[in-house]
Write a protein that holds these residues in place. Sequence first.
Motif, PDB file in Angstrom:
ATOM      1  N   PHE A  76     -55.078  80.201  13.519  1.00 11.54           N
ATOM      2  CA  PHE A  76     -55.497  81.680  13.733  1.00 11.54           C
ATOM      3  C   PHE A  76     -55.856  81.769  15.260  1.00 11.54           C
ATOM      4  O   PHE A  76     -56.307  83.147  15.372  1.00 11.54           O
ATOM      5  CB  PHE A  76     -56.793  81.425  12.850  1.00 11.54           C
ATOM      6  N   ASN A  77     -55.665  81.069  16.074  1.00 10.70           N
ATOM      7  CA  ASN A  77     -55.687  81.493  17.438  1.00 10.70           C
ATOM      8  C   ASN A  77     -56.982  82.126  17.806  1.00 10.70           C
ATOM      9  O   ASN A  77     -57.192  82.951  18.683  1.00 10.70           O
ATOM     10  CB  ASN A  77     -54.474  82.442  17.958  1.00 10.70           C
ATOM     11  N   GLY A  78     -58.240  81.635  17.168  1.00  9.66           N
ATOM     12  CA  GLY A  78     -59.463  81.914  17.527  1.00  9.66           C
ATOM     13  C   GLY A  78     -59.706  83.579  17.007  1.00  9.66           C
ATOM     14  O   GLY A  78     -60.766  83.921  17.686  1.00  9.66           O
ATOM     15  N   ILE A  79     -58.958  83.978  16.199  1.00  8.19           N
ATOM     16  CA  ILE A  79     -59.317  85.385  15.637  1.00  8.19           C
ATOM     17  C   ILE A  79     -60.600  85.586  14.931  1.00  8.19           C
ATOM     18  O   ILE A  79     -61.199  86.575  14.675  1.00  8.19           O
ATOM     19  CB  ILE A  79     -58.250  86.162  15.084  1.00  8.19           C
ATOM     20  N   PHE A  80     -60.898  84.502  14.243  1.00  9.39           N
ATOM     21  CA  PHE A  80     -62.312  84.433  13.631  1.00  9.39           C
ATOM     22  C   PHE A  80     -63.387  83.629  14.387  1.00  9.39           C
ATOM     23  O   PHE A  80     -64.537  83.360  13.558  1.00  9.39           O
ATOM     24  CB  PHE A  80     -61.936  83.573  12.084  1.00  9.39           C
ATOM     25  N   ASP A  81     -63.218  83.727  15.583  1.00  7.55           N
ATOM     26  CA  ASP A  81     -64.325  83.278  16.517  1.00  7.55           C
ATOM     27  C   ASP A  81     -64.908  84.675  16.999  1.00  7.55           C
ATOM     28  O   ASP A  81     -64.278  85.471  17.658  1.00  7.55           O
ATOM     29  CB  ASP A  81     -63.598  82.506  17.707  1.00  7.55           C
ATOM     30  N   LYS A  82     -66.103  84.886  16.733  1.00  5.41           N
ATOM     31  CA  LYS A  82     -66.926  85.895  17.025  1.00  5.41           C
ATOM     32  C   LYS A  82     -66.937  86.197  18.485  1.00  5.41           C
ATOM     33  O   LYS A  82     -67.094  87.447  18.894  1.00  5.41           O
ATOM     34  CB  LYS A  82     -68.257  86.093  16.329  1.00  5.41           C
ATOM     35  N   GLN A  83     -66.727  85.349  19.339  1.00  2.07           N
ATOM     36  CA  GLN A  83     -66.678  85.548  20.943  1.00  2.07           C
ATOM     37  C   GLN A  83     -65.520  86.185  21.180  1.00  2.07           C
ATOM     38  O   GLN A  83     -65.146  86.493  22.104  1.00  2.07           O
ATOM     39  CB  GLN A  83     -67.073  84.266  21.476  1.00  2.07           C
ATOM     40  N   VAL A  84     -64.389  85.813  20.269  1.00  3.62           N
ATOM     41  CA  VAL A  84     -63.016  86.618  20.679  1.00  3.62           C
ATOM     42  C   VAL A  84     -62.797  87.797  20.079  1.00  3.62           C
ATOM     43  O   VAL A  84     -62.160  88.901  20.771  1.00  3.62           O
ATOM     44  CB  VAL A  84     -61.981  85.588  20.114  1.00  3.62           C
ATOM     45  N   ARG A  85     -63.262  87.974  18.679  1.00  3.59           N
ATOM     46  CA  ARG A  85     -62.972  89.102  17.679  1.00  3.59           C
ATOM     47  C   ARG A  85     -64.092  89.285  16.771  1.00  3.59           C
ATOM     48  O   ARG A  85     -64.233  88.381  16.051  1.00  3.59           O
ATOM     49  CB  ARG A  85     -61.576  89.022  17.408  1.00  3.59           C
ATOM     50  N   ASP A  86     -64.869  90.093  16.903  1.00 10.68           N
ATOM     51  CA  ASP A  86     -65.966  90.311  16.050  1.00 10.68           C
ATOM     52  C   ASP A  86     -65.932  91.851  15.472  1.00 10.68           C
ATOM     53  O   ASP A  86     -66.434  92.718  16.123  1.00 10.68           O
ATOM     54  CB  ASP A  86     -67.291  90.241  16.665  1.00 10.68           C
ATOM     55  N   SER A  87     -65.726  91.766  14.263  1.00  7.22           N
ATOM     56  CA  SER A  87     -65.789  92.988  13.243  1.00  7.22           C
ATOM     57  C   SER A  87     -66.898  93.846  13.128  1.00  7.22           C
ATOM     58  O   SER A  87     -67.198  94.999  12.840  1.00  7.22           O
ATOM     59  CB  SER A  87     -64.720  93.057  12.221  1.00  7.22           C
ATOM     60  N   GLY A  88     -68.070  92.805  13.173  1.00  9.32           N
ATOM     61  CA  GLY A  88     -69.493  93.361  12.697  1.00  9.32           C
ATOM     62  C   GLY A  88     -69.578  93.041  11.194  1.00  9.32           C
ATOM     63  O   GLY A  88     -70.696  93.467  10.958  1.00  9.32           O
ATOM     64  N   ALA A  89     -68.578  92.531  10.554  1.00 10.28           N
ATOM     65  CA  ALA A  89     -68.833  92.444   9.124  1.00 10.28           C
ATOM     66  C   ALA A  89     -69.537  91.311   8.729  1.00 10.28           C
ATOM     67  O   ALA A  89     -69.581  90.228   9.370  1.00 10.28           O
ATOM     68  CB  ALA A  89     -67.577  92.320   8.214  1.00 10.28           C
ATOM     69  N   ILE A  90     -70.244  91.291   7.570  1.00  9.59           N
ATOM     70  CA  ILE A  90     -70.842  90.005   7.037  1.00  9.59           C
ATOM     71  C   ILE A  90     -69.880  89.452   6.134  1.00  9.59           C
ATOM     72  O   ILE A  90     -69.474  90.012   5.190  1.00  9.59           O
ATOM     73  CB  ILE A  90     -72.154  90.408   6.292  1.00  9.59           C
ATOM     74  N   MET A  91     -69.177  88.129   6.627  1.00  4.74           N
ATOM     75  CA  MET A  91     -68.329  87.584   5.644  1.00  4.74           C
ATOM     76  C   MET A  91     -69.043  86.454   4.730  1.00  4.74           C
ATOM     77  O   MET A  91     -69.922  85.552   5.236  1.00  4.74           O
ATOM     78  CB  MET A  91     -67.253  86.983   6.864  1.00  4.74           C
TER      79      MET A  91
END
Length: 816
Positions: free
Chosen positions: A345-360
């Motif tokens: 996933f290349n870090g796309i689920f790392d909030k420091q890299v990409r954070d949608s603001g959603a509660i997952m």
Amino acid sequence: MKCLMLPSIILSLLIFAGSVWANDPPDNSNEILGYGADVPLQRLVFKLAHSAGGIGGPSNEDLVANMGALFASAELEAKPLFTATELSGLQQNISAPILDPMTRLGGYYELPLSPQTDRQKLAELYQQLQLLPEVELAYVQPVPELATTDSDSVVTPLIFTPDFESRQGYLNSGSNGINARYAWDFPGGRGEQIKVVDIEGGWNVTHEDMPALFLTMGTQISNSSWRNHGTAVLGVIGGMDNNYGVTGIANQAEMGYVSIGSYSTSNAILQAAGHLSPGDVILIELHSRGPDDGTACTCNQGQCHYVPMEYYQAVFDAIRMVTDMGITVVEAAGNGDVNLDAPVFNGIFDKQVRDSGAIMVGASDYDQRSPSCFSNHGERIDAHGWGQFVTTMGYGDLQSIDEQFWYTAYFSGTSSASPIVTGSVAVLQGIAKSQLGAPLSPQQVRALVSETGTPQTGDLARRIGPLPNLQTAIDSLLEPQQGFDSVLGDAPSLTLAGADFGEWTLYVPQNQLTLVDDHTWELTLTVPERLTDSEYKLVLDANWATNWGGSGDGVSVALARDGGNAKVSLVAGEYRLTVTEGDNANAPLQVDWQVISADQSDSVFGASANLKISGADFDDWMMDNEAWALTYIGNGQWRKLVVATGGLNASPYKLVLNNDWATNWGGGAIGASATLTSGGDNASITLPAGSYYLVVTEGSSVSAPLTVTWRDVNAAPTSEVTFRCFNGETYPGQSVYVVGNQPELGNWDPAAALLLSSDAYPTWQGALSLPTNTALAWKCVKREENNPTAGVEWQSGDNNQLTIGTDSHYQTESQF
């Protein structure tokens, strides 16, 4: 007719495509697309780069039209993923100064796919799109599916619907429940004043326990699985409290839906947002096939490698847009047994890299809080709910007469977990609105749920986050605030939001200020690179309805309620932002950007230079007190806050470089704005009691004169005015100045005029902050730097005129 130039790379790709397809290549489409032939594909999405269609270039529509032959080769047609009508409608709901929807989402296009789409041609088109410089990203998106698992059902026909609340163990107190009944005793604790929108495919709107729906958008998918699923979801959240059937967690919230039968997931999110306000909630009850994370699924093989919807960039951007608007998004993590921290996933689920603001949301075994075997897991997961044995409406295994009376005891998956968290969020937002007067931001409610929940058990390496605990969350939310008595409220929060400060989002923890006394807020932040006219606002309680801005432009400004965007220019460095409240919640805020350390690489004095003021009323001419050192603030300017408790009366001073009297500036100047010359006599200043910023502007070299301004901290708002004087040819030792009808311009005295820079000789330029709402008269004047009365040459003709309003910056020019 306008002639458009087709980018050469597109032409070459079209030629390449024709020759390749003519040679009937081997079918490697599955490898290219990343999905096997058994995975149904819904659309090919691409996004134009921000530079595409820029000023002077073709529009987005023209660029896509130029690609038409490329799409036609795959027998596909492109259309906007988000229509202009959708984006303009959303804009009307936005009060925040965030980037407008058209800028953020207008570059997305889709090519709808069908089972008849030629996958080999699709794969070649996908590869070619990724090579185009006009295309920022491209990806293939599979058909989204319900995030539920298969469950056994035992049909037990009943005649009259009993009260099934006792079967709803997730409502209970204790370690395996969310303690919903504790919340119900609080005003707002049943979700009053909150709207919740479910995004999926179908619902039984005639079910006996279904609340009245405020929003029903999109064509439902005519399928009993979708219909039962949506019905079950709304039962968990909003089933009516009526002594029969089930009781929803937030049973007084307003419920609605948007169906993906008519909209893509990303479109459905925007459609829902157009009917919501800050504090309201969107639930995404979908997941879709993603890449193989390298681990085998231990159960639920039919949904192996399914991922949350924000994996796809257009969905992520849509979620980010609405969370920026203050709307909370809850998102099923998916049932693919996927490690979201996996390298694929290349870090796309790392909030420091990409954070949608959603509660997952992940899923747990109902009685243990341990990860369900199918649940996706990882650091991105914020909370979990029951993933099995959830009693709610629909399906008919608990009661089956007519479909409107169906109930189940076996709802499962992250599909059952997500509405449990959604109901909890709606309850907390209802209490916040009722008790605190404003909802929480998406970031605040996400943190509250995560920080106060009951920790998971089992394999902690499979992180699914805590189970919401409404009792601890509510107690934390309503805990009396100790210590300070702010005029902004009982438990206020203040957020810095701007283009370079969280991209206008309100959920970035490092942009939250701290109340350090009754009226003062502080934030220490690092600026990694120079900022020029960076726009920002201060926002109270994460609600754009209460913000401060204005025409303020500088490191010390007063910001007004509901003003425009303020601006600040900073060099790279570390800063302390200090905000001082007024005497009431509607009063202006005084903002000061205080430099802790700054990049001095553009100073003519050098990267490690030290500049001090020395004088009888400052350091008693001792030069050993670092408290009188000025701070470099960039663009050749230095600043020092001077508190003149008893005022200053012709107080002598000099400016000294690097603690060495051999390099000093003086010159006998008197006044709040003056030019000091190298090695001159003592300067002097007379000021009434008060606080002042001493601002010093460098010349073009170490020996050049310095421009000095003493500015009252509490003075009226100012605007920056840039002056230009053309044809300013001078002899050695003579320079060009601006003189005018303001004290800062010498009140028409050339000896106290503003020195301009000769960097663009014979054009001279300089800038100065002057009071707003001022009628300015000025002229260019030449004089010798070291002898103000020698070599004086005035610009001919009438005075130059400029009306300074309330804008942050003005420019005016003249010539000799």
